[in-house]
Structures are given as structure tokens and as C-alpha cells.
Design a protein around this motif. Sequence first.
Motif, PDB file in Angstrom:
ATOM      1  N   TYR A 289       0.837  -1.211   0.000  1.00 40.26           N
ATOM      2  CA  TYR A 289       0.000   0.000   0.000  1.00 40.26           C
ATOM      3  C   TYR A 289       0.867   1.255   0.000  1.00 40.26           C
ATOM      4  CZ  TYR A 289      -3.492   3.413   1.502  1.00 40.26           C
ATOM      5  OH  TYR A 289      -4.313   4.510   1.575  1.00 40.26           O
ATOM      6  N   ILE A 292       2.527   1.714  -3.431  1.00 32.86           N
ATOM      7  CA  ILE A 292       1.598   2.153  -4.473  1.00 32.86           C
ATOM      8  C   ILE A 292       1.213   3.615  -4.273  1.00 32.86           C
ATOM      9  CG2 ILE A 292      -0.723   1.843  -5.421  1.00 32.86           C
ATOM     10  CD1 ILE A 292      -0.419  -1.164  -4.747  1.00 32.86           C
ATOM     11  N   HIS A 297       6.719   1.887  -6.453  1.00 36.50           N
ATOM     12  CA  HIS A 297       6.807   0.583  -7.112  1.00 36.50           C
ATOM     13  C   HIS A 297       7.306   0.733  -8.544  1.00 36.50           C
ATOM     14  CE1 HIS A 297       2.944   2.282  -8.175  1.00 36.50           C
ATOM     15  NE2 HIS A 297       2.737   1.359  -9.081  1.00 36.50           N
ATOM     16  N   GLN A 299       6.519   0.182 -11.875  1.00 35.37           N
ATOM     17  CA  GLN A 299       5.391  -0.114 -12.753  1.00 35.37           C
ATOM     18  C   GLN A 299       5.849  -0.687 -14.095  1.00 35.37           C
ATOM     19  OE1 GLN A 299       2.037   0.274 -11.760  1.00 35.37           O
ATOM     20  NE2 GLN A 299       1.708  -0.997 -13.579  1.00 35.37           N
ATOM     21  N   PHE A 309      -1.140  -7.711 -11.476  1.00 42.79           N
ATOM     22  CA  PHE A 309      -0.890  -6.684 -10.479  1.00 42.79           C
ATOM     23  C   PHE A 309      -2.000  -5.636 -10.487  1.00 42.79           C
ATOM     24  CE2 PHE A 309       0.685  -2.409  -9.502  1.00 42.79           C
ATOM     25  CZ  PHE A 309       0.960  -2.589  -8.151  1.00 42.79           C
ATOM     26  N   ASP A 310      -2.402  -5.196 -11.671  1.00 43.93           N
ATOM     27  CA  ASP A 310      -3.452  -4.184 -11.751  1.00 43.93           C
ATOM     28  C   ASP A 310      -4.503  -4.612 -12.765  1.00 43.93           C
ATOM     29  OD1 ASP A 310      -2.307  -3.603 -14.286  1.00 43.93           O
ATOM     30  OD2 ASP A 310      -1.007  -2.088 -13.408  1.00 43.93           O
ATOM     31  N   SER A 323      -7.681  -7.626  -9.041  1.00 46.84           N
ATOM     32  CA  SER A 323      -6.234  -7.516  -9.141  1.00 46.84           C
ATOM     33  C   SER A 323      -5.635  -7.316  -7.754  1.00 46.84           C
ATOM     34  CB  SER A 323      -5.840  -6.345 -10.044  1.00 46.84           C
ATOM     35  OG  SER A 323      -6.172  -5.109  -9.416  1.00 46.84           O
ATOM     36  N   TYR A 324      -4.332  -7.483  -7.658  1.00 40.11           N
ATOM     37  CA  TYR A 324      -3.659  -7.279  -6.377  1.00 40.11           C
ATOM     38  C   TYR A 324      -3.729  -5.814  -5.970  1.00 40.11           C
ATOM     39  CZ  TYR A 324      -0.095  -7.463  -2.714  1.00 40.11           C
ATOM     40  OH  TYR A 324       0.573  -7.370  -1.512  1.00 40.11           O
ATOM     41  N   ARG A 325      -3.553  -4.906  -6.908  1.00 38.61           N
ATOM     42  CA  ARG A 325      -3.636  -3.474  -6.607  1.00 38.61           C
ATOM     43  C   ARG A 325      -5.015  -3.125  -6.053  1.00 38.61           C
ATOM     44  NH1 ARG A 325      -1.185   1.494  -9.039  1.00 38.61           N
ATOM     45  NH2 ARG A 325      -2.650   3.189  -8.562  1.00 38.61           N
ATOM     46  N   SER A 326      -6.064  -3.680  -6.657  1.00 32.50           N
ATOM     47  CA  SER A 326      -7.422  -3.400  -6.181  1.00 32.50           C
ATOM     48  C   SER A 326      -7.604  -3.898  -4.756  1.00 32.50           C
ATOM     49  CB  SER A 326      -8.451  -4.056  -7.105  1.00 32.50           C
ATOM     50  OG  SER A 326      -8.412  -3.473  -8.386  1.00 32.50           O
ATOM     51  N   LEU A 329      -5.597  -1.511  -2.329  1.00 31.02           N
ATOM     52  CA  LEU A 329      -6.176  -0.166  -2.180  1.00 31.02           C
ATOM     53  C   LEU A 329      -7.609  -0.185  -1.659  1.00 31.02           C
ATOM     54  CD1 LEU A 329      -4.807   1.608  -5.390  1.00 31.02           C
ATOM     55  CD2 LEU A 329      -3.875   1.635  -3.059  1.00 31.02           C
ATOM     56  N   MET A 394       7.145  -5.980  -7.284  1.00 28.08           N
ATOM     57  CA  MET A 394       6.831  -4.544  -7.249  1.00 28.08           C
ATOM     58  C   MET A 394       8.082  -3.681  -7.170  1.00 28.08           C
ATOM     59  SD  MET A 394       3.503  -4.437  -4.741  1.00 28.08           S
ATOM     60  CE  MET A 394       3.503  -2.640  -4.707  1.00 28.08           C
TER      61      MET A 394
END
Length: 791
Positions: A289, A292, A297, A299, A309-310, A323-326, A329, A394
Motif C-alpha cells: 500500500y 503504491i 513501485h 510499474q 498486479f493491476d 487484481s492485487y492493486r485493487s 487499495l 513490485m
Amino acid sequence: MSDQNVLWKRPVTRRKFLTLGVAAAGLATGSYLFWKDGFTLTSFSGETAVDEKIVRTSGSHNCGGRCLIQVHVRDGRIVRISTEDDIPDTPQKPQLRGCLRCRSYRERLYHPDRLKYPMKRVGKRGEGNFERITWDEALDTIAGHTQRIRQQYGPDGIYIQYGWGNSGRVSERVWMERLLGLQGGYLSYYGNYSTACTHMATPYTYGTTNTGNNREDWLNSKVIILLGWNPAETIHGTNTTYYLKRAKAAGAKIITIDPIYSNTAISLADQWIPIRPTTDSALLDAMAYVMITEDLHDQKFLDQYCLGFDEDHMPPGIPAGNSYRSYVLGDSEDNTPKTPAWAEAITGIPQETIIQLAREYATNRPGALIEGYGPQRHAYGEQVVRSGIALAAMTGNVGVKGGWASGSGYQARGNFVASIPAANPHKAQISVFSWPDAIVRGKGMGSELSVKGARQLNSNIKLIFNLGGNCLVTQHADNNGTAKILADENLVEFLVVSEQFLTPSAKFADILLPADNMMERDDIVTPWGWGDYVLYMNKAVDTVFECRNGYDWISDLAGRLGLKEKFTEGRTLEQWLRYLVEETAKKNPGFPSYEEFTRNGVYRWEHKEPAIAFQKQIEDPQNNPFPTPSGKIEIFSSRLWDMKNPREIPAVPKYVPAWEGPEDPLRETYPLQCIGHHYKRRVHSVFDNVDWMEEAGRQEVWVNALDAAERGLNDGELVKVYNDRGIIVLPVKVTSRIMPGVASVPQGAWWMPDAEGVDRRGSINTLTKYHPTPLAFGNPTHTNLVQITRA
């Protein structure tokens, strides 16, 4: 009477070296099988005597190190043990020097309680009562039951129990696997007790478990994070701490994350971050977190090499928000941002420390996030493995010098050493931790209950060979519950144990066979995980009493099963060892002859540069895809998605609160999280009965001073540690070296219940729960809630 019948003697003090005593009278059967009598002492100056020979050998126990031992022999007896000191100790070729475990091997060899004769059980199974029999009777009995059970139940009824008390290339279990394979097969297992979760989870992201650079490459790291890793005591490859010290001297910052201020933290770390057990993935998700939200990170790396990832890099057909990002966050189903404040409440780590750690790792590249095996031995241990991999990706630390891909961390470059040919025509496998299920309800078990290679099992386990291991009771979960299963003769009908001592597991044998000691046999051994060398174990002294080498008695068993010619191929044990050397040499130009190998006791591979995991994939991705279905680093796994168990087996790494973790309401009754750390005084359960090692490290429960004060506990007094599964009584160590709310009982102590069932030695597995993890069906050793009071 010959030296073969000399008895061991009880020492006057633990600080004296023992020798074999004078000849003693012959033994009868019954209670005299374990008797002890007087002894003689010998002294030495530490210098090599004129009539003394030095034998170069090694150890074959399941130790984190694999060292070169020099055994000093006089008049057929070992008088002392030293280690490699006859080559220059250089950074390119450090000496393979043994630790205190190696130095106490002699005390184990000459221990007065060593098993001496084959025996059969009398009375109820598990009581530990035996009477002496001949080898002929023992092998006739084993052969008869093996044939009967195979005919009645088929290969699913026959099981070789996990156990690496002898990890040599020609150990008992190797020969039994060969024999049972020739006879028609047996039920085997996948995974292991040490690395079940990482061994299963890492390939879902990388396609392999070989994700570690060679240790020499740590010199190129700017920051090294040791997550639940204590190589100062687990060793984890001889000289691992040496390489960490070199990295530190070269400027790397070392950070340890561990509930305990370990010996590694004391000797190497610039920073110690205590963490509540079972919460490591929450910490890693919060670090993600920070990276990001602060745009720390990489990208570009994620776009090129990663899947999931996203939302822009997901497999087709997957709904938004997965996704992992979702997840990190809070844009996913749980709608919870994984902020440092969120993680502080779970892990006990201040959010400021989490932010600092994330920034350190993200901005000091290259960096190595090295995951130990302790954090993955918990209820949802698969998740911390994949969370660590996500952070490595990341930060772009995959496939580069000084980086570390995280996950299993097995060396990217292996060295081939031949094995004894052994094929199992029966393909059914169970998880290594699930054998109690296969005993109680094996027939009909299918893939949903950890079975691979078959739609279902055709039988419960009816015959167990336990050869050189203590995983029946002591090293398996829930000692009390497991003992009840093993004691029921309507379940397992026949149980064979080959051992050197009457361990808790050995007490459940129907036939108990006395094994030779590693100082009494020739073998070939390789390092535990890391190290570019192989060792030859030269026999130092003759085998005594009626102890026999595994190849010896299993060859005789093969004869009773009509398979001796196929089994031995006409070879002696030495000829099989020569075969292994010859086969190894075929794939290793320059490998020494058998004579040279045995004379030197070691062969070291020399490489120009350290191996870097996934270097080819990063430098030339078009021609070197990752060995995953997509060819990329799969932060999102379609294979896991298809399992349709998102709460326990999510497709992206997630923190899953553990049963009996810090968020379990059961804490109102049992408020302390209890783990079982590895300890310098044992190799798992090996050496627990050696007095010298008790001096090195007493069996005691570690408790923080604040928790001790709340309970009125004083350092060194006996306390009771308990939960619904059992009670142990042992001394308490009151210390600031463990975080509040956490207790730790060093793993490996033998299970020794009294008449009321109270374990007076203090085995952590008297308290652990038999509850396999959801994906690997691994052992959740560090997931326990307990209470502690005065005894």
C-alpha cells in the motif's frame, strides 16, 4: 566377549568424554534390553596421538547445515571430534566447520540408552514394552505382514512415513522405497513438514521453487530483510551467517522480522521488528500500500513481466476488482484499504515502522526479501509466500544481482548428485501432513482431501514403515490425538520402526529394529538447501551389538519377498556407493574418483559467478518465459481462481485471519499466541536426549516479562502451558527477547506424558492442532492459542 557386545556406560559428569566400557555380561530379554552399568573414562590433551587415526566424515541428520567432521579414533573408539581446519579459510572457499551439534555426535553414539537388539512389542501398542527377538524372527514377521497387507488392501495400505533422521543417499528409507517399488508399489506423499506451503504456493506464481540467488550474491544487496528467518540457529546451509556477515561488511542493512529477538537478530541485524505470529502477509500487504500510494513501485517491471498486479494486466474474463492493486487499495470486494494503520492493529507493528520498512525496501535497490520457513507454517501459510513474491516484483528485485525473488528461495543453480534407482509404480500420493486422515478414513479419500495421482484411495493405511524419523509422535501435530490413532490396532495393523533410541515414535512399533549410527556407516550427503559441495561419510568405527545397516537388513527382507536379486543387482553397499560416484561423474566433468572422494571426504563445485534466479527471463523474456501457464510472474493465478475458494485460497495474495490467531475470539480463554522456534540444541528432535545439548539450551517456554508479571511467573520456575488439546509442564524463561502476547516452546522436545497425560518434557506438538492448510495441506505449527500458569 568381542567389542561388538560392549555396553555403553552412564557418565559421571556431562563434561567428560566417554569411551566404551569394559566387556559386560550378556543380556537377557525383557527389561534388561535398556539397562545401563558402570563405565570407564579416558582423558585426552586435544592433540592427535601417535596411534590415533582421523576419519573425514559428515552428519546425515536433517540438520540445516552439512559440515565436514573429523573423527579421531583410537583403539576402535572415537575419542573426540573436530572439524575442517586443514584448508585455508577463504571467501571463495570457506571451511565447512561444524557447530555444537556436530561436536556432540560422539555423545549420541555412545549414549547408554541406545537400542541394541531387534525387539517385538509386548502389551498394548504405545506403552513402550518390548522383548528381545532374533533378526530372523523380526524379518520373517515383517515379510509376512507386508505380503498379507499387500494382498488384502493393495498398495494404498502400505505407507513409508516421512522422516529424515537419516538423510543419506543410502539411508534405510531409500532402500525401502526401492524394495516396495519392486514389490508393486506403496502409498507415497508429496511436500514436507518444513516447507509445505512455500513448496506449493511458490510455483503458482513462478512455476518453480528455485527462486533464490546464490548466497555469494548478497554482497550486491543494499538491504536484506530476513522475514522469520534465523540461520544462526537453523543454519540453513553451512556458512549462511558467514555470507550475511560479508554482505553486512559490504554495506548492506539487515532487518529481521520475527516475534523473537533471535540469535540472528542479535548478531547481524541493524533493526529488529517484532510481529505477531500468523500476520506476516498483513505486514507485506501494507508495505505494498505504501509503495503504491507513494509511487515507489516499479510499474514498468510489473507491466512487462507480471500478470494480475493491476486491472490493466488481468487474464481475460476476470471481473473488475480482482487484481492485487485493487485488493491493496480497497477497491475489491472487502472494501478495506490495506493501510499501515490497518496492519498495525493486526501485526502489532507501529504504522510508522511499516512505512519506514516499505520505503527502505522500495528505494534501496537491489534488495533481498528472504522469507524463512517459519511464517509459512501457519493456518494460511500459503499467503505470506505469495505476498512476499508480489513485493519482490513490485520493487523489480527479480532476476537481478543483489535482488531476491522471494518465495521458496531454493538455489537457482543445482548440482547433480546421483540417487539409488527407486521407482514407485503406484501413483497415489497424500499430503505429507495428512497421513492421520489416511489412517482413519483413507478409503475413498479423493483430491478434495489432499490426494494426488488417483481419483481416490482404495484403502486406509494399514502398514507403516517408520525408518529414522520421529514424525509419528513428537514432530507431528496434536500428540495426544495422534497417539490415540496409532494405539488403535484396528486401524494401523502393523508398524515397523528402525531407530537408534526408544523415541516417542518408536514406542508405537510392533517390530523395533536397532539402526547403525552415522559414525558406523558409509554414505553420501548433500547440503540441506544451499551450498556447492557434496560430502562422503566415511565409516569411523564398527557397528556394535546387533545394530545393522539398512541395506543389510532390507536386502534380507527382499530375499524373504523373493526379490533379493532384483533388489541388490548383486551389488554390495560399497558397490552401490561406487555406482553413485560414477553416475555423478557422468554429469560433472572433473568429479573425483571413488578413491579420491572417500579420501578427501568432500568435493566442491567451483563457479565463476553466483547464479541469479530468473536472470534469463528478465534479460531476454521473449526466448525465456517464466515456467507458468502465462509465461509471466502470476501475481493473479487463474489456477487458484478456478478452485473457487476465494476466502481461503484467493487468486491474488491476501491476508487471511488465522484460526487461533490474534483476531480469534478464543483469545478470551487462551490469550497467548504460542509458536515453536528452532533451537541450537537439537536437529528437530535429534539430540534431545543428549546431556551436553541440554547444557547448551534448556527446554523452556519463552515468555515476555510483561506477560510473566501479569501471571506472577518467575524466571526458571515450572509452569503449565495448556489449551484444549493438552498440557505441558516445563521451566519458564522470562525475557524481553519475545514480544508481549507471544510465547514460544522450542520445537523438537520428545513427548513424555505422565500417568495423567501431562507432558513433562514440553513438546510443542502437545499443544498444536491437526488442521491442514487449505492449499498445501501443510502443518500449521505456529498457530496455537494457550494459557500459562504456575505449575
